[in-house]
Design an enzyme around this catalytic site. Structure first.
Site, PDB file in Angstrom:
ATOM      1  N   GLY A   1       0.892  -1.114   0.154  1.00 42.33           N
ATOM      2  CA  GLY A   1      -0.031   0.143  -0.150  1.00 42.33           C
ATOM      3  C   GLY A   1       0.775   1.205   0.133  1.00 42.33           C
ATOM      4  N   PRO A   2       0.161   2.141  -0.493  1.00 38.26           N
ATOM      5  CA  PRO A   2       0.915   3.885  -0.394  1.00 38.26           C
ATOM      6  C   PRO A   2       1.532   3.821   1.122  1.00 38.26           C
ATOM      7  CG  PRO A   2      -1.402   3.953  -1.266  1.00 38.26           C
ATOM      8  CD  PRO A   2      -1.256   2.628  -0.744  1.00 38.26           C
ATOM      9  N   PRO A   3       2.479   4.889   1.176  1.00 41.09           N
ATOM     10  CA  PRO A   3       3.142   5.412   2.335  1.00 41.09           C
ATOM     11  C   PRO A   3       2.002   5.887   3.310  1.00 41.09           C
ATOM     12  CG  PRO A   3       4.340   6.223   0.660  1.00 41.09           C
ATOM     13  CD  PRO A   3       3.188   5.579   0.017  1.00 41.09           C
ATOM     14  N   GLY A   4       2.248   5.583   4.459  1.00 39.57           N
ATOM     15  CA  GLY A   4       1.384   6.162   5.557  1.00 39.57           C
ATOM     16  C   GLY A   4       0.088   5.678   5.620  1.00 39.57           C
ATOM     17  N   THR A   5      -0.307   4.467   5.219  1.00 36.96           N
ATOM     18  CA  THR A   5      -1.752   4.061   5.075  1.00 36.96           C
ATOM     19  C   THR A   5      -1.809   2.968   6.270  1.00 36.96           C
ATOM     20  OG1 THR A   5      -1.026   2.426   3.313  1.00 36.96           O
ATOM     21  CG2 THR A   5      -2.449   4.133   2.898  1.00 36.96           C
ATOM     22  N   GLY A   6      -0.674   2.981   7.112  1.00 39.89           N
ATOM     23  CA  GLY A   6      -0.990   2.051   8.312  1.00 39.89           C
ATOM     24  C   GLY A   6      -0.183   0.608   8.231  1.00 39.89           C
ATOM     25  N   LYS A   7       0.651   0.392   7.407  1.00 45.30           N
ATOM     26  CA  LYS A   7       1.331  -0.835   7.463  1.00 45.30           C
ATOM     27  C   LYS A   7       2.176  -1.235   8.642  1.00 45.30           C
ATOM     28  CE  LYS A   7       3.152   0.128   3.428  1.00 45.30           C
ATOM     29  NZ  LYS A   7       2.653   1.570   3.152  1.00 45.30           N
ATOM     30  N   THR A   8       2.934  -0.682   8.937  1.00 49.80           N
ATOM     31  CA  THR A   8       3.534  -0.793  10.156  1.00 49.80           C
ATOM     32  C   THR A   8       2.815  -0.780  11.259  1.00 49.80           C
ATOM     33  OG1 THR A   8       5.282   0.744   9.160  1.00 49.80           O
ATOM     34  CG2 THR A   8       5.771   0.112  11.403  1.00 49.80           C
TER      35      THR A   8
ATOM     36  N   GLU B   1      -6.159  32.428 -10.129  1.00 50.19           N
ATOM     37  CA  GLU B   1      -6.903  31.617  -9.060  1.00 50.19           C
ATOM     38  C   GLU B   1      -8.556  31.234  -9.381  1.00 50.19           C
ATOM     39  OE1 GLU B   1      -4.856  29.627  -7.530  1.00 50.19           O
ATOM     40  OE2 GLU B   1      -3.130  31.051  -7.628  1.00 50.19           O
TER      41      GLU B   1
HETATM   42  P1  ADP Z   1       3.134   2.831   6.466  1.00 48.23           P
HETATM   43  O1  ADP Z   1       3.824   1.990   7.526  1.00 48.23           O
HETATM   44  O2  ADP Z   1       2.076   2.368   5.845  1.00 48.23           O
HETATM   45  O3  ADP Z   1       3.936   3.893   5.882  1.00 48.23           O
HETATM   46  P2  ADP Z   1       2.386   3.657   9.476  1.00 48.23           P
HETATM   47  O4  ADP Z   1       1.762   2.616   9.733  1.00 48.23           O
HETATM   48  O5  ADP Z   1       3.883   3.919   9.686  1.00 48.23           O
HETATM   49  O6  ADP Z   1       2.383   3.910   7.539  1.00 48.23           O
HETATM   50  O7  ADP Z   1       1.649   4.835   9.679  1.00 48.23           O
HETATM   51  C1  ADP Z   1       2.399   6.034  10.366  1.00 48.23           C
HETATM   52  C2  ADP Z   1       1.250   6.473  11.040  1.00 48.23           C
HETATM   53  O8  ADP Z   1       0.153   7.104  10.595  1.00 48.23           O
HETATM   54  C3  ADP Z   1       0.878   5.688  12.338  1.00 48.23           C
HETATM   55  O9  ADP Z   1       1.723   5.874  13.482  1.00 48.23           O
HETATM   56  C4  ADP Z   1      -0.526   6.517  12.562  1.00 48.23           C
HETATM   57  O10 ADP Z   1      -0.289   7.234  13.666  1.00 48.23           O
HETATM   58  C5  ADP Z   1      -0.866   7.121  11.375  1.00 48.23           C
HETATM   59  N1  ADP Z   1      -1.899   5.990  10.514  1.00 48.23           N
HETATM   60  C6  ADP Z   1      -1.756   5.602   9.629  1.00 48.23           C
HETATM   61  N2  ADP Z   1      -2.644   4.735   8.975  1.00 48.23           N
HETATM   62  C7  ADP Z   1      -3.641   4.726  10.146  1.00 48.23           C
HETATM   63  C8  ADP Z   1      -4.917   4.187  10.313  1.00 48.23           C
HETATM   64  N3  ADP Z   1      -5.202   3.455   9.395  1.00 48.23           N
HETATM   65  N4  ADP Z   1      -5.337   4.397  11.562  1.00 48.23           N
HETATM   66  C9  ADP Z   1      -4.960   5.028  12.205  1.00 48.23           C
HETATM   67  N5  ADP Z   1      -3.594   5.736  12.514  1.00 48.23           N
HETATM   68  C10 ADP Z   1      -3.066   5.545  11.059  1.00 48.23           C
HETATM   69 MG    MG Z   2       5.843   2.009   7.662  1.00 46.42          MG
END
Ligand code: ADP
Ligand code: MG
Length: 584
Positions: free
Chosen positions: A174-181, A396
């Site tokens: 998935g795209p960055p920041g979607t909550g994989k970690t 604009e």
């Molecule tokens: P990824 O690993 O996909 O790049 P992360 O899991 O590291 O993204 O997400 C970074 C932060 O963004 C998390 O620590 C959390 O605070 C927030 N976040 C991302 N996705 C979610 C989600 N689905 N629900 C709640 N918080 C989220």
């Molecule tokens: Mg990550």
């Protein structure tokens, strides 16, 4: 060094006095130091003096012998030889010492270099993970699929008794920041097992072989801690396809990958270890990594939809004093395309704004400024020139009107002429289409409208100020438009040239293959056709924008007037002002 048994009297004596004294028999003895060109004289009355003499002074010696004065010649060569040898020994010792020091520091360095596979392993182990599934909002499908993994980690016996196989490897895509970690942590937290994580890039270091041994260490540690979860973040940095690098490829990375593959095969199905990995580039992963028995389970973690965004926003406002009047559903509707991390950041920035204003509760106002800061940058100093303000306002509003015509009035989120850091003037914020975000598909029509919107600033300037009075105010928009047109022509096959991909994918250059083939891909003839097509599409789009704005000239002037007065038009005001006047 030339210690003498004399202690000297203060009495001074000249050379001639000395000669006289020798002759008159006043002197008991003389110590002669040829190299120092001096003598020590001991008088009979007990006086001792030091007298400088000439080099190789024969006169004194003769006089002394004549008058039977006791004469001792100091063997200074021996002494100086001793001194010399002492000096050379000390130089030698210093030299040895220096070498020892250098050797010691290099050996320290070397031991650090070769020892860090063991000592400085960078994987992080958390025994009690506090993350739970409640913390991960808006990704219900992924969460559902991962529950099976938790059941296995919690009660491995149940599965083992039935002889069931549970996937060893799960790949989160998935795209960055979607909550994989976050998901990976939640699994560890829910199942109460240790969580061992490492970023794949940390496997690969300066020293060949380190990556592979780190992989070994990682799995050894996991076996100690089993049941547990291994999480490898950004696995694409080592998991890229092998054997296609330029000049023999990246051996270190390949060795690391091979080791990882071996380890994945090496542990038994039911050893209680589950390897989770995350990537946003599944397309470039080595096929061997994805085959059954390794990362055979793939779970997509997509950008959240409207409902998901609302849930994520509420998760991240739990610990914050949110005013009761704030409707998170409204904010979810204004954050199309935001990832979980973006939303978390939005709530955090809002809290910061709230604290800075010394308010007790986070209100819509705080969230609005936080959203502005995230999407269009910080406010910079005001534009003072009225002329410039007018040009920017037309730019604009032009974009907003074309967007309203092409994508609907709702698509315009905000227009402002307040300059923001990193932009020439104001900004028009246009919401991306929700369907587009969720499907990831983009149509020819949408791309055309993007180009028309981007060129609308230039179009507005042209019709209001005349062809020769246009400014460079829209340079960024023009280059944005050109990039889209180029992709349409060379990548998506959206032009009359036909469905031909003429741009090698960027990652091919990564892999090395493309570097050599690239040149011969496009014939000169085709390449000039591409250029012509790009120019043609851009010109037609500009013409379309001009037509739209000419049709809506009254609305254009009206909105510009409002904008000049109050500097910002929000989506509500835009809607009320536009709904009757807009001519599609
Ligand atoms: P990824 O690993 O996909 O790049 P992360 O899991 O590291 O993204 O997400 C970074 C932060 O963004 C998390 O620590 C959390 O605070 C927030 N976040 C991302 N996705 C979610 C989600 N689905 N629900 C709640 N918080 C989220
Ligand atoms: Mg990550």
């Amino acid at each position: 060094m030339f210690s003498s048994k004399f202690s000297y009297s203060n009495s001074k004596s000249s050379y001639s006095d000395l000669l006289e004294d020798i002759e008159s028999g006043n002197i008991e003895s003389i110590f002669y130091y040829p190299r120092q060109r001096e003598i020590d004289v001991l008088y009979k009355n007990g006086d001792k003096i030091k007298i400088p003499i000439l080099y190789n002074d024969q006169l004194i010696l003769e006089k002394a012998t004549e008058n039977k004065v006791e004469l001792t010649v100091n063997n200074s060569r021996k002494e100086s030889a001793a001194a010399n040898s002492f000096a050379s020994i000390s130089i030698f010792l210093i030299f040895i010492l220096a070498i020892v020091l250098i050797l010691r520091s290099t050996s320290k360095l070397a031991s650090r270099a070769f020892g860090f596979t063991k000592n400085q392993t960078k994987f992080v182990t958390i025994d009690d993970v506090e993350t739970r599934f409640e913390d991960v909002a808006g990704v219900p499908e992924a969460a559902e699929e991962l529950k099976e993994v938790i059941a296995f980690l919690k009660e491995p016996k149940k599965f083992q008794n039935l002889g069931a196989k549970v996937p060893k490897g799960v790949l989160l895509i998935g795209p960055p920041g979607t909550g994989k970690t976050l998901l990976a942590k939640a699994i560890a937290g829910e199942s109460g097992v240790p969580f061992i994580s490492i970023a794949a890039s940390e496997f690969v270091e300066l020293f060949v072989g380190v990556g592979a041994s780190r992989v070994r260490d990682l799995f050894l540690k996991a076996k100690e801690k089993s049941p547990c979860i291994i999480f490898i973040d950004e696995i694409d940095s080592i998991g890229r396809q092998r054997g296609s690098g330029v000049g023999g490829g990246n051996d270190e990375r390949e060795q690391t990958l091979n080791q990882l593959l071996t380890e994945l095969d090496g542990f038994a199905d039911n050893s209680g270890i589950i390897v989770l990995a995350a990537t946003n580039r599944p397309d470039i992963l080595d096929a061997a990594l994805l085959r059954p028995g390794r990362f055979d389970r793939k779970i997509e973690v997509m950008l959240p939809d409207l409902d998901g965004r609302k849930k994520i926003l509420s998760v991240h406002s739990l610990s914050k004093p949110l005013s009761k009047k704030v409707d998170l559903g409204y904010w979810a509707s204004r954050t199309v395309g935001f990832s979980g991390a973006d939303l978390a950041n939005l709530m955090n920035e809002s809290a910061i704004h709230c604290a800075r204003n010394e308010s007790k509760f986070i209100t819509d106002h705080h969230i609005e400024s936080a959203l502005d800061k995230i999407t269009i940058g910080l406010r910079s100093s005001l534009i003072t020139s009225p002329n410039m303000k007018k040009i920017i306002a037309y730019n604009e509003v032009g974009k907003a009107i074309v967007s309203a015509v092409r994508n609907g009035i709702e698509s315009v989120d905000k227009i402002t002429i307040l300059p923001r850091s990193g932009s020439l003037g104001g900004c028009t914020k246009i919401c991306p289409d929700e369907d587009l975000i969720s499907s990831g598909l983009i149509s020819k029509r949408i791309l055309f409208s993007k180009i028309e919107i981007a060129l609308a600033g230039r179009a507005a300037e042209t019709i209001v100020f005349g062809k020769s009075e246009i400014t460079q105010c829209s340079i960024y928009n023009i280059s944005y438009a050109t990039n889209i047109v180029r992709e349409m022509v060379t990548k998506y096959g959206f032009s009359i040239i036909g469905p031909v991909s003429m741009e090698p994918d960027n990652n091919e250059i990564y892999l090395g293959d493309g570097l050599f083939k690239r040149k011969s891909l496009i014939a000169d003839n085709t390449s000039s056709r591409i250029d012509n097509e790009i120019i043609k599409i851009s010109k037609v789009s500009l013409k379309n924008s001009i037509e739209i704005l000419e049709k809506n000239r009254v609305l254009l002037d009206k909105l510009v007037e409002i904008l000049l007065n109050q500097e910002t038009i929000d989506r509500q005001l835009f809607k009320t002002e536009t709904s009757e006047l807009l001519k599609v």
